[in-house]
Design an enzyme around this catalytic site. Structure first.
Site, mmCIF file in Angstrom:
data_model
loop_
_atom_site.group_PDB
_atom_site.id
_atom_site.type_symbol
_atom_site.label_atom_id
_atom_site.label_comp_id
_atom_site.label_asym_id
_atom_site.label_seq_id
_atom_site.Cartn_x
_atom_site.Cartn_y
_atom_site.Cartn_z
ATOM 1 N N LYS A 62 40.153 49.915 -5.995
ATOM 2 C CA LYS A 62 41.256 50.342 -5.136
ATOM 3 C C LYS A 62 42.335 49.265 -5.011
ATOM 4 O O LYS A 62 43.521 49.575 -4.923
ATOM 5 C CB LYS A 62 40.730 50.720 -3.749
ATOM 6 N N LYS A 80 41.953 64.211 -4.944
ATOM 7 C CA LYS A 80 43.185 64.721 -4.344
ATOM 8 C C LYS A 80 44.404 63.947 -4.829
ATOM 9 O O LYS A 80 45.531 64.428 -4.729
ATOM 10 C CB LYS A 80 43.104 64.621 -2.819
ATOM 11 N N LYS A 103 36.694 61.693 -12.009
ATOM 12 C CA LYS A 103 36.186 62.385 -10.834
ATOM 13 C C LYS A 103 37.286 63.265 -10.240
ATOM 14 O O LYS A 103 38.461 62.890 -10.230
ATOM 15 C CB LYS A 103 35.725 61.356 -9.795
#
Length: 345
Positions: free
Chosen positions: A115, A210, A207
């Site tokens: 991240k 959103k 994966k």
């Protein structure tokens, strides 16, 4: 160790656009677990703000996740459903566990590295200490089990390390306060199901997310029947028919993903799906997957829309859940303060 026989805790971030991966990888499992276990389900809004969130959107997404819980079948009367920020014990225990966890442990967290990317100096401290707060979420309720996806296993292992270190560091005080040989349980993961990791409909190597630019990469829980059908029909496949055995799925990630989704939605196995559809072209298989997906997900989306139209009722559910959660959390905080040696009135 004095603790409940079996207590489940899990949480979902309110960051918008809940999709099929959230349902199959988490919420569907939550519904199954409530049948015979004590369950605590949390909308983890403190975790959400490790990256900046628009305040109005954060409120809306918190209610949306709650609506999804209820629409999917979680009973807020039999279980505790609440949002994290309403129970101050999460942040309070999080700080204490920050002082137990080691920098080396957190530096090994692969999700932070992914991240943060190359700009680690510019991300929030909260993003770095996210796993410690996750440990606090779980240990605040002395949960014995947590349903997690494969990508969260490392965080749960950290939770176990923190619990073990706390139990070891404060062993004499834990015993002196009547808690036997350890206060926090070494929480176990619950990983099950044929589609615990749902992949993108456009790329079987990624994966479902959103944040993917194309809305056709995912099925949102709020999609209507036409949208669901269109996305399944346009899902990426390959030119070969489906095999009759699992061995034939190797090297075919998109096909494997769709078979896994079918298996999870129909509560069966990939092997059983391939026995039924082996040798079939994807056009026939997708038609069956459309029918199944619409029948399972359509009512969820409709109920979510109904619940979101009455935000006061959602807030009442969260308020009631937070009050019940505080009863457990406050006792843990009192115990931990006594064990650590803090003076309290």
């Amino acid at each position: 160790m004095a603790t409940v026989a079996e207590r489940i805790f899990s949480g979902v971030q309110p960051t918008g656009n809940l999709h099929l991966g959230n349902y199959l990888g988490a919420i569907k499992r939550f519904v199954e677990l409530q049948k015979d276990r004590e369950c605590i389900y949390c909308v983890v809004d403190l975790h959400a703000i490790t990256v900046w969130q628009d305040p109005d959107e954060l409120r809306r997404h918190t209610r949306e996740v709650t609506a999804a819980f209820i629409a999917c079948g979680i009973d807020p009367k039999s279980n505790i459903v609440f949002n994290q920020s309403q129970v101050s014990g999460h942040a309070e225990l999080g700080w204490i566990l920050n002082c137990v966890a080691r920098m080396g442990w957190l530096n090994r967290m692969t999700q932070f590295k992914e991240k943060a990317g190359k700009d680690r100096e510019n991300v929030s401290v909260g993003l770095f200490t996210y796993p410690t707060l996750m440990a606090a979420d779980i240990l605040l309720y002395r949960a014995t089990h947590v349903p997690v996806g494969e990508d969260q296993k490392q965080h749960l292992e950290l939770t176990r390390d923190i619990a073990q270190k706390f139990n070891t560091d404060f062993a004499p005080n834990i015993a002196a306060n009547g808690h036997g040989d350890g206060y926090f349980p070494l929480t176990e993961p619950l990983i099950a199901g044929p589609a615990t990791r749902v992949m993108s409909l456009r790329d079987g190597a990624k994966k479902m997310s959103k944040s993917e630019p194309s809305d056709f990469s995912r099925i949102n829980l709020t999609d209507d029947a036409d949208a669901i059908a269109n996305k399944v029909r346009r899902a990426k496949t390959d030119p070969e028919p489906l095999p009759s055995e699992l061995e034939g799925m190797k090297g075919r990630p998109e096909a494997d993903n769709l078979v896994g989704i079918f298996a999870a939605l129909s509560d069966t196995t990939k092997e059983a799906v391939l026995r039924d559809f082996g040798g079939a072209q994807f056009s026939a298989f997708k038609a069956a997957l459309v029918e199944l997906s619409v029948s399972k997900l359509g009512p969820i989306g409709a109920e979510m829309q109904r619940l979101m139209g009455d935000p006061a009722s959602i807030d009442a559910i969260l308020k009631d859940g937070a009050e019940r959660a505080r009863v457990i959390a406050d006792q843990t905080i009192r115990d931990v303060k006594d064990i650590v040696g803090m003076v309290r009135s």
